[in-house]
Design an enzyme around this catalytic site. Structure first.
Site, PDB file in Angstrom:
ATOM      1  N   THR A  57       0.665 -21.562   3.216  1.00  0.00           N
ATOM      2  CA  THR A  57      -0.676 -20.965   3.349  1.00  0.00           C
ATOM      3  C   THR A  57      -1.665 -21.918   2.674  1.00  0.00           C
ATOM      4  OG1 THR A  57      -0.736 -19.795   1.226  1.00  0.00           O
ATOM      5  CG2 THR A  57       0.410 -18.698   3.016  1.00  0.00           C
ATOM      6  N   CYS A  58      -2.932 -21.526   2.660  1.00  0.00           N
ATOM      7  CA  CYS A  58      -3.910 -22.427   2.043  1.00  0.00           C
ATOM      8  C   CYS A  58      -3.708 -22.523   0.532  1.00  0.00           C
ATOM      9  CB  CYS A  58      -5.332 -21.987   2.371  1.00  0.00           C
ATOM     10  SG  CYS A  58      -5.650 -20.280   1.968  1.00  0.00           S
ATOM     11  N   ASN A  59      -3.041 -21.538  -0.043  1.00  0.00           N
ATOM     12  CA  ASN A  59      -2.862 -21.535  -1.487  1.00  0.00           C
ATOM     13  C   ASN A  59      -1.472 -21.920  -1.963  1.00  0.00           C
ATOM     14  OD1 ASN A  59      -5.400 -20.929  -2.417  1.00  0.00           O
ATOM     15  ND2 ASN A  59      -5.134 -18.736  -2.095  1.00  0.00           N
ATOM     16  N   ARG A  60      -0.518 -22.033  -1.054  1.00  0.00           N
ATOM     17  CA  ARG A  60       0.844 -22.350  -1.493  1.00  0.00           C
ATOM     18  C   ARG A  60       1.694 -22.929  -0.367  1.00  0.00           C
ATOM     19  NH1 ARG A  60       2.630 -18.454  -4.470  1.00  0.00           N
ATOM     20  NH2 ARG A  60       0.586 -17.454  -4.577  1.00  0.00           N
ATOM     21  N   HIS A 110      10.062 -14.329  -8.145  1.00  0.00           N
ATOM     22  CA  HIS A 110       8.865 -15.029  -7.683  1.00  0.00           C
ATOM     23  C   HIS A 110       8.454 -14.516  -6.293  1.00  0.00           C
ATOM     24  CE1 HIS A 110       5.952 -18.198  -7.110  1.00  0.00           C
ATOM     25  NE2 HIS A 110       6.491 -18.433  -5.928  1.00  0.00           N
ATOM     26  N   GLU A 125      -4.373  -9.161  -3.617  1.00  0.00           N
ATOM     27  CA  GLU A 125      -4.839  -9.279  -2.215  1.00  0.00           C
ATOM     28  C   GLU A 125      -3.682  -8.998  -1.250  1.00  0.00           C
ATOM     29  OE1 GLU A 125      -4.263 -11.913   0.074  1.00  0.00           O
ATOM     30  OE2 GLU A 125      -3.136 -13.327  -1.132  1.00  0.00           O
ATOM     31  N   GLY A 199     -33.293 -12.864   6.023  1.00  0.00           N
ATOM     32  CA  GLY A 199     -33.053 -14.104   5.279  1.00  0.00           C
ATOM     33  C   GLY A 199     -31.624 -14.538   5.552  1.00  0.00           C
ATOM     34  N   ALA A 200     -31.430 -15.845   5.611  1.00  0.00           N
ATOM     35  CA  ALA A 200     -30.115 -16.340   6.028  1.00  0.00           C
ATOM     36  C   ALA A 200     -29.472 -17.185   4.934  1.00  0.00           C
ATOM     37  CB  ALA A 200     -30.253 -17.134   7.327  1.00  0.00           C
TER      38      ALA A 200
END
Lengths: 354, 259
Positions: A57-60, A110, A125, A199-200
């Site tokens: 994944t993007c984190n591991r 783990h 999450e 507003g963006a």
């Protein structure tokens, strides 16, 4: 090929994550989704290896495998070597590579923590649960799992569900974007929710994206620079509106996210008071992310209007993070109970050695 | 204490248990409308039903004459509507809010006592239908009242930025506002049918005080429904109307049974 007699024997996990490795290294070692089936086959093809699941994944990036090598260290070394070779790391990068090497019960603990979201950047999450499931499915479909890893991953999914069902680790919002979504969900049915950005700015874009990703019905973007409004609206598949027209659409929207750079209040009580009758008292959520604020605080006194400024959102997100931290001990307790149940802990306590 | 009242007492304790279970779970921050809550409500409902059956056998007719019996019947109808409406409106905390009201009604009934009835010559099904429908309508108004309380709680938390345990369990405020309207409409419809049956029975309004009160309640909720339909009132005022409005039928029951 002989199967391990026990799930605890020959199980290894080698990996890196956001805690051990900076993103510029992680991105180099990430397996593209399409390459994961090849990767699991390659690991299983290593001498002495029997089963494999690759979680990327993007984190591991983590390799879970079972092997019949003489020791766990041999398994770790082989997997490390595989990563170095697979990603063609230069010797200096290979030497600097920091991996965690886990065996048997440590690896199981783990995995249970990962599935439960306790090892995630945003504590608790839920996305990681689906990512592990997807990684396991790829391995299962490719035929690189057998009795040991099938059992381990099924146990992990059971533990993950148990942790989420018996604690509130996933409850509460931890970011301004998710607070906005939570609030919108408590005011309206999100699927019917129409959002307007006044507003963006970057933060309002993030909030709007969070709402859209959770099913918000439509979006209107109004900005002083009309071109920017058009650009953002196109990106979000919404509608652009000229800045002097946004008031006319007030009765058509359910959530307003305001983030202009105006030095004065842009949204005033008299404007909202008028529109509430036209809206037939449908509730209106206003999220004011601007500093200085765009919305007169008196707007919150109008019936059916719920105003949150950046401080209020931040306070809720902070409380959400604290609440999750308070739940951490209960989650760890459940994981230890389950490790004992599945035979990863010795009767007197402590992990069963590899 | 007769067996029927023992059953009612047991049902009351179970509903109180449901409240305690939900409050403890809420306090720990892990409340979900889980199996335990639902099973307690089912068990309480079964005991209520058993009570009404036994009480009916004791008095030889539908037990809907004394204040105590009427309260229990309304409480039973509330729980029945809770099962019927719970899934469609997804009012996840309705159980928690319903159980206290039902427990209070049971408590009043048990305190007031269950007196024997004068014997009834012949049972007229239309009369029984008329009464039963009116009481179920009152139960719908009671649920509207509970939903109104939920709305006011959620509204207060949203206004004051009190984002805590209960906040996450309550449905969207817009859904609660719609639920109040639907429950008022449902009650009004049932009460209208009940009153329609009273015409068929040629019940003279002057001699039957309960019909007069029923018309009073009907008028009150008809006005509420009209205001809601025409959007003359904000949802917050509608919620207050549903909460305060229920006081009239509640008092009318007292007056009718003591007249």
């Amino acid at each position: 090929m002989p199967e391990p007699k026990d799930i605890r024997n020959g199980l290894v996990c080698v990996g890196l994550n956001y805690k051990t490795t900076p993103v510029e290294v992680r991105e180099r070692l990430a397996f593209p989704e399409s390459k994961v089936p090849d990767a699991v086959q390659e690991v299983r093809g290593l001498p002495g290896f029997e089963e494999c699941v690759v979680l990327s994944t993007c984190n591991r990036v983590e390799l879970y495998a079972t092997h019949a090598l003489p020791s766990g260290d041999d398994g770790h070394a082989a997997l490390r070597e595989y990563l170095v070779t697979r990603f063609e790391l230069q010797p200096e990068h290979a030497e600097a590579l920091v991996l965690y090497n886990l065996d048997s019960a440590e690896a199981a603990r783990h995995l249970f923590r990962v599935v439960s979201g306790l090892d995630s950047m945003v504590l608790g999450e839920t996305e990681i649960f689906g990512q592990v499931k997807a990684a396991y499915k790829v391995a299962l479909d490719t035929g690189t799992t057998s009795r040991a890893l099938n059992k381990l991953f099924q146990q992990a999914f059971t533990v993950g569900k148990k942790v989420r069902n018996e604690t509130t680790i996933q409850r509460g919002s931890t970011s301004v974007g998710s607070v906005a979504v939570d609030l919108a969900e408590k005011v309206h049915d999100l699927k019917e929710c129409r959002v307007m950005l006044v507003g963006a700015g970057e933060m309002s874009r993030t909030c709007a994206q969070s709402l859209l990703s959770r099913g918000a019905k439509s979006i209107i973007v109004s900005n002083r620079s009309y071109d920017k409004a058009v650009e953002l609206a196109a990106e979000m598949k919404g509608t652009a509106m000229k800045f002097d027209e946004w008031e006319h659409a007030l009765h058509e929207v359910d959530v307003i996210i305001s983030s202009t750079s105006a030095p004065h209040f842009v949204i005033k009580p008299e404007q909202i008071d008028q529109v509430m009758r036209k809206r037939r008292w449908e509730p209106l959520l206003i999220i004011d992310i601007a500093v200085p604020r765009d919305v007169d605080p008196a707007v919150n006194n109008i019936e059916g209007v719920y105003l949150y400024d950046i401080d209020a959102l931040q306070a809720i997100a902070d409380e959400g993070r604290r609440e999750r931290m308070r739940q951490l001990a209960s989650c760890e307790h459940i994981i230890e109970e389950q490790l004992a149940k599945y035979g990863f802990l010795k009767p007197g306590g402590g992990l069963v050695p590899a | 204490m007769p067996t029927s009242q023992q059953l009612l007492l047991a049902a009351t304790l179970i509903f109180v248990g449901a409240i305690v279970q939900a409050l403890l779970a809420l306090k720990s921050g892990a409340w979900k409308q889980g199996r335990a809550q639902f099973l307690l409500m089912v068990l309480g409902f079964a005991l209520q039903t058993d009570f009404i059956y036994l009480r009916g056998k004791e008095v030889g007719q539908c037990p809907m004459k004394s204040l105590a019996d009427i309260l229990v019947f309304i409480a039973w109808s509330i729980v029945m509507l809770y099962f019927l409406l719970g899934s469609s409106f997804r009012l996840s905390l309705l159980g928690l809010f319903t159980a206290p009201l039902v427990s209070i009604m049971h408590g009043i009934a048990l305190t007031a006592g269950f007196a024997p009835y004068p014997p009834k010559g012949q049972i007229n099904a239309l009369v029984e239908l008329h009464i039963a429908l009116a009481l179920i309508a009152y139960a719908a108004f009671a649920l509207a009242c509970i939903t109104g309380v939920m709305y006011l709680v959620q509204e207060r938390m949203l206004k004051r930025h009190q984002i805590g345990g209960l906040f996450y369990q309550l449905p969207p405020i817009q859904g609660l506002a719609q639920a109040i309207q639907r429950l008022v409409w449902l009650g009004l419809l049932l009460l209208s049918i009940s009153l329609g049956v009273s015409f068929a029975l040629h019940l003279p309004m002057t001699k039957t005080g309960h019909v007069v009160f029923a018309w009073g309640v009907w008028a009150l909720y008809a006005v509420c429904a009209f205001l809601m339909w025409r959007h003359f009132t904000s949802p917050r005022k509608t919620a207050w109307l549903a909460v305060i409005g229920f006081i009239l039928p509640f008092i009318s029951l007292w007056i009718v049974t003591h007249a």
